[in-house]
Design a protein around this motif. Structure first.
Motif, PDB file in Angstrom:
ATOM      1  N   VAL A  24      24.995  27.076  35.449  1.00  0.00           N
ATOM      2  CA  VAL A  24      24.144  25.891  35.533  1.00  0.00           C
ATOM      3  C   VAL A  24      23.074  25.991  34.418  1.00  0.00           C
ATOM      4  N   SER A  25      22.803  26.907  33.928  1.00  0.00           N
ATOM      5  CA  SER A  25      21.917  27.155  32.936  1.00  0.00           C
ATOM      6  C   SER A  25      22.384  27.082  31.506  1.00  0.00           C
ATOM      7  N   GLN A  26      23.610  26.561  31.389  1.00  0.00           N
ATOM      8  CA  GLN A  26      24.139  26.321  30.110  1.00  0.00           C
ATOM      9  C   GLN A  26      24.791  24.985  30.151  1.00  0.00           C
ATOM     10  N   SER A  27      25.195  24.407  28.891  1.00  0.00           N
ATOM     11  CA  SER A  27      25.871  23.206  28.946  1.00  0.00           C
ATOM     12  C   SER A  27      27.447  23.305  28.763  1.00  0.00           C
ATOM     13  N   ASN A  28      27.730  24.578  28.233  1.00  0.00           N
ATOM     14  CA  ASN A  28      29.162  24.878  28.113  1.00  0.00           C
ATOM     15  C   ASN A  28      29.609  25.855  29.123  1.00  0.00           C
ATOM     16  N   VAL A  29      30.789  25.978  29.479  1.00  0.00           N
ATOM     17  CA  VAL A  29      31.435  26.881  30.688  1.00  0.00           C
ATOM     18  C   VAL A  29      31.822  28.118  30.177  1.00  0.00           C
ATOM     19  N   GLY A  30      31.463  29.237  30.612  1.00  0.00           N
ATOM     20  CA  GLY A  30      31.665  30.561  30.140  1.00  0.00           C
ATOM     21  C   GLY A  30      30.827  31.567  30.430  1.00  0.00           C
ATOM     22  N   VAL A  31      31.350  32.933  30.206  1.00  0.00           N
ATOM     23  CA  VAL A  31      30.442  33.737  30.408  1.00  0.00           C
ATOM     24  C   VAL A  31      29.909  34.583  28.836  1.00  0.00           C
ATOM     25  N   SER A  32      28.854  34.010  28.138  1.00  0.00           N
ATOM     26  CA  SER A  32      28.453  34.721  26.971  1.00  0.00           C
ATOM     27  C   SER A  32      27.562  35.769  27.231  1.00  0.00           C
ATOM     28  N   ASP A  33      26.869  36.042  28.213  1.00  0.00           N
ATOM     29  CA  ASP A  33      25.908  36.916  28.496  1.00  0.00           C
ATOM     30  C   ASP A  33      26.054  37.734  29.507  1.00  0.00           C
ATOM     31  N   LYS A  34      26.775  38.849  29.514  1.00  0.00           N
ATOM     32  CA  LYS A  34      27.151  39.718  30.660  1.00  0.00           C
ATOM     33  C   LYS A  34      26.024  40.386  31.283  1.00  0.00           C
ATOM     34  N   ALA A  35      24.963  40.825  30.548  1.00  0.00           N
ATOM     35  CA  ALA A  35      23.636  41.443  31.160  1.00  0.00           C
ATOM     36  C   ALA A  35      23.188  40.260  31.982  1.00  0.00           C
ATOM     37  N   GLN A  36      23.090  39.040  31.437  1.00  0.00           N
ATOM     38  CA  GLN A  36      22.346  38.154  32.483  1.00  0.00           C
ATOM     39  C   GLN A  36      23.206  37.856  33.719  1.00  0.00           C
ATOM     40  N   LEU A  37      24.466  37.868  33.473  1.00  0.00           N
ATOM     41  CA  LEU A  37      25.263  37.769  34.848  1.00  0.00           C
ATOM     42  C   LEU A  37      24.920  38.982  35.664  1.00  0.00           C
ATOM     43  N   GLU A  38      24.735  40.050  35.245  1.00  0.00           N
ATOM     44  CA  GLU A  38      24.470  41.301  36.064  1.00  0.00           C
ATOM     45  C   GLU A  38      23.085  40.956  36.679  1.00  0.00           C
ATOM     46  N   THR A  39      22.190  40.541  35.893  1.00  0.00           N
ATOM     47  CA  THR A  39      20.577  40.279  36.326  1.00  0.00           C
ATOM     48  C   THR A  39      20.631  39.194  37.668  1.00  0.00           C
ATOM     49  N   ILE A  40      21.693  38.202  37.533  1.00  0.00           N
ATOM     50  CA  ILE A  40      21.532  37.123  38.486  1.00  0.00           C
ATOM     51  C   ILE A  40      22.281  37.904  39.641  1.00  0.00           C
ATOM     52  N   LEU A  41      23.358  38.764  39.322  1.00  0.00           N
ATOM     53  CA  LEU A  41      24.085  39.325  40.578  1.00  0.00           C
ATOM     54  C   LEU A  41      23.189  40.282  41.413  1.00  0.00           C
ATOM     55  N   GLN A  42      22.398  40.942  40.877  1.00  0.00           N
ATOM     56  CA  GLN A  42      21.259  41.669  41.767  1.00  0.00           C
ATOM     57  C   GLN A  42      20.420  40.837  42.541  1.00  0.00           C
ATOM     58  N   GLN A  43      20.262  39.530  42.268  1.00  0.00           N
ATOM     59  CA  GLN A  43      19.358  38.707  43.150  1.00  0.00           C
ATOM     60  C   GLN A  43      20.186  37.586  44.182  1.00  0.00           C
ATOM     61  N   VAL A  44      21.711  37.959  44.156  1.00  0.00           N
ATOM     62  CA  VAL A  44      22.220  37.126  45.083  1.00  0.00           C
ATOM     63  C   VAL A  44      22.262  37.653  46.440  1.00  0.00           C
ATOM     64  N   LYS A  45      21.985  36.819  47.453  1.00  0.00           N
ATOM     65  CA  LYS A  45      21.773  37.437  48.784  1.00  0.00           C
ATOM     66  C   LYS A  45      22.926  37.159  49.648  1.00  0.00           C
ATOM     67  N   ILE A  46      23.720  38.040  50.198  1.00  0.00           N
ATOM     68  CA  ILE A  46      24.902  37.689  50.972  1.00  0.00           C
ATOM     69  C   ILE A  46      24.553  38.196  52.390  1.00  0.00           C
ATOM     70  N   SER A  47      24.988  37.425  53.391  1.00  0.00           N
ATOM     71  CA  SER A  47      24.619  37.638  54.787  1.00  0.00           C
ATOM     72  C   SER A  47      26.010  37.211  55.665  1.00  0.00           C
ATOM     73  N   GLN A  48      26.217  37.874  56.708  1.00  0.00           N
ATOM     74  CA  GLN A  48      27.364  37.859  57.569  1.00  0.00           C
ATOM     75  C   GLN A  48      27.000  37.021  58.851  1.00  0.00           C
TER      76      GLN A  48
END
Ligand SMILES: Nc1ncnc2c1ncn2[C@@H]1O[C@H](COP(=O)(O)OP(=O)(O)O)[C@@H](O)[C@H]1O
Ligand SMILES: O=P(O)(O)OC[C@H]1O[C@](O)(COP(=O)(O)O)[C@@H](O)[C@@H]1O
Length: 314
Positions: free
Chosen positions: A289-313
């Motif tokens: 949602v932070s980009q106009s195109n679809v794709g993963v151009s920045d894996k470091a940014q993906l990793e940063t976001i991943l650290q902030q995702v909260k999962i609950s059961q």
């Protein structure tokens, strides 16, 4: 890590996405739109693009109009996607996506080309060999004109009968019909779930109850995406909820759902645990949602976001 599953994505009705931004759409007036891009897209192609960016080898299939296929062919070559698209007469459609400053995206999705009975039969015949090439087939997006919901459901059943893991991400009549084939994984969004069940779903509990009804149709994995509110995954083992960090600078939500499907397939292919798979898919979609195109151009940014995702059961 080795790749366990051989993957094919299918886009029966691809599209060029013409993406733009305007402060506010004035209905009935002339609107000057800032162009963000014109991209060869469609749900299964977007899924494949994200997976290719994550270094997954895969194949793509569906129908492509002969008259304007150049950008698609270039995209397949650039992303090393194995092109199994069937060419048909005519042009692939253009969909228009406008982001307003204070609002969501307005999508103008056109019907697309007409697939003849002969084209469909050729496609179906060819697909009967897919079990020799693939383990997982992701069927994504709407139906073009010429393919009925019943034909679509019968075909999905034939894929399932081959022993393929079928992932379905569609909407409206195609989703309702496709669900009758009991795919292995489905990812409707909140609104699509409401359409399927025929009533408004106003709370997480109501969404889960509706998702359980879906699960009861012999569907192993039911993932409901809820935009900025995250998602819920019902499997035989657990009900998990994911909350990605809210993206403050939304450029375009186009492709968020497709990126989520790609992230889910990625995790399942790599053998991640359910919670990690959902976290990964959430991060992939939040990045989209932070980009106009679809794709993963920045894996470091993906990793940063991943650290902030909260999962609950639940
Ligand atoms: N504003 C946002 N901020 C962060 N993540 C988002 C946002 N909008 C969507 N997402 C992520 O994208 C996923 C899919 O979005 P959604 O709009 O539900 O799908 P679809 O594109 O199929 O309608 C969500 O479950 C969430 O993980
Ligand atoms: O086949 P449909 O349902 O008309 O959807 C096609 C559209 O969906 C998209 O794949 C985006 O889908 P999501 O926003 O759900 O990820 C666009 O690229 C395309 O224009």
């Amino acid at each position: 890590m080795s790749q366990a599953l051989r993957i094919l994505t299918v886009t029966l009705n691809p599209a060029f996405d013409l993406v733009g931004r305007v402060p506010r759409i004035e209905i009935g007036e002339v609107n000057t739109v800032e162009t963000l891009g014109l991209y060869p897209a469609g749900k299964g192609i977007n899924v494949a693009k994200v997976l290719a960016d994550l270094d997954v080898d895969l194949s793509v299939s569906g129908f492509l109009g002969k008259d304007n296929q150049g950008d698609f062919v270039q995209l397949f070559e650039q992303n090393k996607l194995d092109d199994q698209f069937q060419r048909i007469d005519g042009k692939t459609r253009i969909n228009v996506k406008i982001t307003e400053t204070e609002n969501d995206v307005t999508d103008l999705n056109f019907l697309g080309f007409n697939v003849s009975e002969q084209d469909w039969q050729t496609f179906v015949d060819h697909s009967q060999q897919w079990h020799t090439q693939f383990d997982l087939v992701a069927v994504c997006g709407s139906l073009p004109r010429g393919i009925s919901a019943e034909q679509f459901a019968d075909w999905l059943k034939s894929l399932k009968n081959q022993g393929l893991k079928v992932v379905l991400d569609s909407s409206n009549a195609a989703l309702t019909a496709g669900l009758k084939a009991s795919p292995w994984l489905v990812k409707p969004n909140h609104r699509e779930l409401e359409t399927w069940i025929g009533r408004k779903l106003n709370s997480i509990d109501e969404i889960i109850d509706a998702a359980k009804e879906l699960q009861a149709q012999d569907i192993e994995n039911v993932i409901i995406s809820m935009g900025a509110e995250g998602s819920i995954w019902l499997s035989k083992d657990a009900i998990l909820q994911a909350q990605p960090p809210r993206c403050e600078n939304v450029v375009s939500t186009v492709g968020a759902g497709d990126s989520m499907v790609a992230g889910l397939i990625y995790g399942l292919t790599k053998g991640f645990e359910q919670a990690h798979t959902l976290a990964f898919a959430s991060a992939t979609s939040a990045l989209a949602v932070s980009q106009s195109n679809v794709g993963v151009s920045d894996k470091a940014q993906l990793e940063t976001i991943l650290q902030q995702v909260k999962i609950s059961q639940l």
